[in-house]
Write an enzyme that holds these catalytic residues in place. Structure first.
Site, PDB file in Angstrom:
ATOM      1  N   GLY A  12      -6.468 -74.184 -36.858  1.00 48.95           N
ATOM      2  CA  GLY A  12      -7.826 -74.583 -37.227  1.00 48.95           C
ATOM      3  C   GLY A  12      -7.835 -75.688 -38.275  1.00 48.95           C
ATOM      4  O   GLY A  12      -8.552 -76.689 -38.149  1.00 48.95           O
ATOM      5  N   HIS A  13      -7.014 -75.523 -39.304  1.00 49.69           N
ATOM      6  CA  HIS A  13      -6.953 -76.535 -40.361  1.00 49.69           C
ATOM      7  C   HIS A  13      -6.423 -77.861 -39.809  1.00 49.69           C
ATOM      8  O   HIS A  13      -6.932 -78.940 -40.156  1.00 49.69           O
ATOM      9  CB  HIS A  13      -6.072 -75.996 -41.499  1.00 49.69           C
ATOM     10  CG  HIS A  13      -5.925 -76.937 -42.638  1.00 49.69           C
ATOM     11  ND1 HIS A  13      -7.004 -77.497 -43.291  1.00 49.69           N
ATOM     12  CD2 HIS A  13      -4.815 -77.436 -43.250  1.00 49.69           C
ATOM     13  CE1 HIS A  13      -6.563 -78.295 -44.251  1.00 49.69           C
ATOM     14  NE2 HIS A  13      -5.247 -78.274 -44.248  1.00 49.69           N
ATOM     15  N   ASP A  34       3.839 -78.408 -33.715  1.00 44.56           N
ATOM     16  CA  ASP A  34       3.479 -77.007 -33.959  1.00 44.56           C
ATOM     17  C   ASP A  34       4.563 -76.113 -33.365  1.00 44.56           C
ATOM     18  O   ASP A  34       5.150 -76.454 -32.329  1.00 44.56           O
ATOM     19  CB  ASP A  34       2.106 -76.696 -33.340  1.00 44.56           C
ATOM     20  CG  ASP A  34       1.510 -75.426 -33.907  1.00 44.56           C
ATOM     21  OD1 ASP A  34       0.681 -75.522 -34.841  1.00 44.56           O
ATOM     22  OD2 ASP A  34       1.881 -74.323 -33.440  1.00 44.56           O
ATOM     23  N   ASP A  35       4.806 -74.994 -34.013  1.00 40.59           N
ATOM     24  CA  ASP A  35       5.870 -74.097 -33.548  1.00 40.59           C
ATOM     25  C   ASP A  35       5.421 -73.149 -32.447  1.00 40.59           C
ATOM     26  O   ASP A  35       6.244 -72.415 -31.899  1.00 40.59           O
ATOM     27  CB  ASP A  35       6.451 -73.312 -34.728  1.00 40.59           C
ATOM     28  CG  ASP A  35       7.354 -74.201 -35.579  1.00 40.59           C
ATOM     29  OD1 ASP A  35       7.777 -75.262 -35.086  1.00 40.59           O
ATOM     30  OD2 ASP A  35       7.610 -73.844 -36.739  1.00 40.59           O
ATOM     31  N   GLY A  68      -2.553 -74.341 -44.024  1.00 41.06           N
ATOM     32  CA  GLY A  68      -3.448 -73.816 -45.061  1.00 41.06           C
ATOM     33  C   GLY A  68      -2.725 -73.085 -46.185  1.00 41.06           C
ATOM     34  O   GLY A  68      -3.146 -73.147 -47.335  1.00 41.06           O
ATOM     35  N   HIS A 135     -16.445 -84.317 -63.096  1.00 43.64           N
ATOM     36  CA  HIS A 135     -15.683 -85.347 -63.824  1.00 43.64           C
ATOM     37  C   HIS A 135     -14.506 -84.778 -64.623  1.00 43.64           C
ATOM     38  O   HIS A 135     -14.530 -83.640 -65.079  1.00 43.64           O
ATOM     39  CB  HIS A 135     -16.621 -86.075 -64.783  1.00 43.64           C
ATOM     40  CG  HIS A 135     -17.206 -85.159 -65.813  1.00 43.64           C
ATOM     41  ND1 HIS A 135     -16.599 -84.926 -67.028  1.00 43.64           N
ATOM     42  CD2 HIS A 135     -18.312 -84.374 -65.798  1.00 43.64           C
ATOM     43  CE1 HIS A 135     -17.318 -84.056 -67.713  1.00 43.64           C
ATOM     44  NE2 HIS A 135     -18.364 -83.700 -66.978  1.00 43.64           N
ATOM     45  N   ILE A 165     -13.698 -69.330 -50.939  1.00 40.42           N
ATOM     46  CA  ILE A 165     -14.952 -69.944 -50.488  1.00 40.42           C
ATOM     47  C   ILE A 165     -16.124 -69.566 -51.414  1.00 40.42           C
ATOM     48  O   ILE A 165     -16.291 -68.412 -51.797  1.00 40.42           O
ATOM     49  CB  ILE A 165     -15.225 -69.550 -49.017  1.00 40.42           C
ATOM     50  CG1 ILE A 165     -16.391 -70.333 -48.439  1.00 40.42           C
ATOM     51  CG2 ILE A 165     -15.396 -68.036 -48.850  1.00 40.42           C
ATOM     52  CD1 ILE A 165     -16.438 -70.279 -46.912  1.00 40.42           C
TER      53      ILE A 165
HETATM   54  C1  COA Z   1      -9.597 -62.019 -52.780  1.00 43.95           C
HETATM   55  C2  COA Z   1      -9.067 -61.969 -51.376  1.00 43.95           C
HETATM   56  C3  COA Z   1      -7.972 -63.054 -51.213  1.00 43.95           C
HETATM   57  C4  COA Z   1      -8.466 -60.608 -51.056  1.00 43.95           C
HETATM   58  O1  COA Z   1      -7.567 -60.192 -52.043  1.00 43.95           O
HETATM   59  P1  COA Z   1      -6.822 -58.797 -51.920  1.00 43.95           P
HETATM   60  O2  COA Z   1      -6.110 -58.536 -53.186  1.00 43.95           O
HETATM   61  O3  COA Z   1      -6.010 -58.824 -50.667  1.00 43.95           O
HETATM   62  O4  COA Z   1      -8.018 -57.797 -51.829  1.00 43.95           O
HETATM   63  P2  COA Z   1      -8.364 -56.666 -50.752  1.00 43.95           P
HETATM   64  O5  COA Z   1      -8.820 -57.307 -49.493  1.00 43.95           O
HETATM   65  O6  COA Z   1      -7.209 -55.723 -50.681  1.00 43.95           O
HETATM   66  O7  COA Z   1      -9.577 -55.928 -51.467  1.00 43.95           O
HETATM   67  C5  COA Z   1      -9.404 -55.227 -52.665  1.00 43.95           C
HETATM   68  C6  COA Z   1     -10.758 -54.862 -53.226  1.00 43.95           C
HETATM   69  O8  COA Z   1     -11.395 -56.074 -53.718  1.00 43.95           O
HETATM   70  C7  COA Z   1     -12.649 -56.247 -53.023  1.00 43.95           C
HETATM   71  N1  COA Z   1     -12.789 -57.685 -52.806  1.00 43.95           N
HETATM   72  C8  COA Z   1     -12.045 -58.473 -51.994  1.00 43.95           C
HETATM   73  N2  COA Z   1     -12.457 -59.746 -52.082  1.00 43.95           N
HETATM   74  C9  COA Z   1     -13.484 -59.774 -52.933  1.00 43.95           C
HETATM   75  C10 COA Z   1     -14.307 -60.805 -53.416  1.00 43.95           C
HETATM   76  N3  COA Z   1     -14.133 -62.071 -53.013  1.00 43.95           N
HETATM   77  N4  COA Z   1     -15.254 -60.489 -54.321  1.00 43.95           N
HETATM   78  C11 COA Z   1     -15.424 -59.219 -54.727  1.00 43.95           C
HETATM   79  N5  COA Z   1     -14.674 -58.186 -54.306  1.00 43.95           N
HETATM   80  C12 COA Z   1     -13.707 -58.455 -53.416  1.00 43.95           C
HETATM   81  C13 COA Z   1     -12.542 -55.453 -51.759  1.00 43.95           C
HETATM   82  O9  COA Z   1     -13.798 -55.088 -51.271  1.00 43.95           O
HETATM   83  C14 COA Z   1     -11.724 -54.276 -52.217  1.00 43.95           C
HETATM   84  O10 COA Z   1     -12.559 -53.403 -52.907  1.00 43.95           O
HETATM   85  P3  COA Z   1     -12.318 -51.784 -52.869  1.00 43.95           P
HETATM   86  O11 COA Z   1     -10.947 -51.586 -53.478  1.00 43.95           O
HETATM   87  O12 COA Z   1     -13.427 -51.245 -53.695  1.00 43.95           O
HETATM   88  O13 COA Z   1     -12.361 -51.406 -51.424  1.00 43.95           O
HETATM   89  C15 COA Z   1     -10.171 -62.177 -50.332  1.00 43.95           C
HETATM   90  O14 COA Z   1     -11.072 -61.087 -50.265  1.00 43.95           O
HETATM   91  C16 COA Z   1     -10.954 -63.451 -50.544  1.00 43.95           C
HETATM   92  O15 COA Z   1     -11.929 -63.513 -51.307  1.00 43.95           O
HETATM   93  N6  COA Z   1     -10.496 -64.495 -49.835  1.00 43.95           N
HETATM   94  C17 COA Z   1     -11.072 -65.786 -49.837  1.00 43.95           C
HETATM   95  C18 COA Z   1     -11.125 -66.290 -48.394  1.00 43.95           C
HETATM   96  C19 COA Z   1     -11.526 -67.735 -48.308  1.00 43.95           C
HETATM   97  O16 COA Z   1     -12.025 -68.326 -49.230  1.00 43.95           O
HETATM   98  N7  COA Z   1     -11.284 -68.323 -47.157  1.00 43.95           N
HETATM   99  C20 COA Z   1     -11.582 -69.709 -46.969  1.00 43.95           C
HETATM  100  C21 COA Z   1     -10.497 -70.357 -46.185  1.00 43.95           C
HETATM  101  S1  COA Z   1     -10.831 -72.029 -45.851  1.00 43.95           S
END
Ligand code: COA
Length: 207
Positions: A12-13, A34-35, A68, A135, A165
């Site tokens: 996708g990226h 790509d692999d 990514g 800035h 995000i």
């Molecule tokens: C933070 C993140 C990386 C996950 O981290 P993780 O350590 O693997 O966390 P988990 O999925 O195991 O979740 C752990 C806990 O945090 C919570 N949690 C996860 N992401 C959260 C967020 N962004 N904000 C608040 N709480 C969040 C979960 O609900 C879970 O809560 P619980 O223990 O009460 O059930 C992921 O949730 C996230 O925010 N990813 C960003 C994705 C993104 O921006 N993608 C864009 C790509 S272009």
């Protein structure tokens, strides 16, 4: 500048990177490596070989690493640099770039992003769709700024960090290297320690 661009990674990226490269109209031909050998094309662009064979093309091509994952992207870019391969940067024509902004090679700036005056973006970064970086920021190597992130002025972000995000960073703070900022989090204090930070305000979730 070469006439051919090879984009490493056809996921996708990679497709978004290729779309930007096409819109830049700087290269006569764009191809992917790509692999996934069962995949022959992406976005109508041919996948001509696996990533491990990149060096067979190094004399006649510019490269862009469209992976990514920050660490994998760094590892591949380091190999390219070691062979003095030409590494492009990709900037979508709709991005708004202020005066005295420095954007290093291997970085992509996606559609609708705004980067304001005197900000430095190091090599290998992803500045994703509709993000804003104000800035006098310093964005370290191989950082990923996800879609819709907003960063105020005078912010430093350490290498390999990933801002999820829709996250927000207020002015005059620092984020250490190798941090993950969760989707929608709001960073209001300097983060000195590597780890995952979540919530409003963002707090340490795990080291
Ligand atoms: C933070 C993140 C990386 C996950 O981290 P993780 O350590 O693997 O966390 P988990 O999925 O195991 O979740 C752990 C806990 O945090 C919570 N949690 C996860 N992401 C959260 C967020 N962004 N904000 C608040 N709480 C969040 C979960 O609900 C879970 O809560 P619980 O223990 O009460 O059930 C992921 O949730 C996230 O925010 N990813 C960003 C994705 C993104 O921006 N993608 C864009 C790509 S272009």
């Amino acid at each position: 500048m070469n006439q051919n661009l090879i984009i490493i990674g056809a996921g996708g990226h990679g497709k978004v990177a290729a779309d930007i490269a096409m819109k830049m109209k700087k290269w006569d031909r764009i191809s992917f490596l790509d692999d996934n050998v069962s995949k022959k094309e992406a976005l109508g662009i041919p996948i001509i070989d696996t990533i491990t064979n990149w060096h067979e093309y190094e004399q006649q091509c510019d490269f862009f690493v469209a992976i990514g994952n920050n660490t994998i992207r760094k590892n591949i870019m380091t190999q390219l640099e070691g062979n003095k391969a030409s590494i492009a940067k990709l900037i979508h024509p709709s991005a708004i770039i202020g005066e005295q902004v420095l954007i290093e090679y291997g970085t992509v700036v996606m559609a609708g992003s705004v980067i304001n005056s005197c900000t430095k973006i190091a090599k290998g970064c992803i500045i994703n769709t509709s993000s804003s970086i104000d800035h006098d920021n310093n964005i370290g190597e191989y950082v990923h700024i996800s879609p819709g992130v907003h960063i105020a002025g005078n912010v430093n972000i350490g290498a390999l960090s990933w801002l999820g995000i829709g996250s927000t960073v207020i002015n005059d703070v620092e984020i250490a290297s190798n941090c993950t900022i969760g989707a929608g989090a709001v960073v209001i204090n300097t983060i000195n320690e590597q780890g995952t930070y979540l919530g409003i305000p963002a707090v340490l979730h795990k080291k």
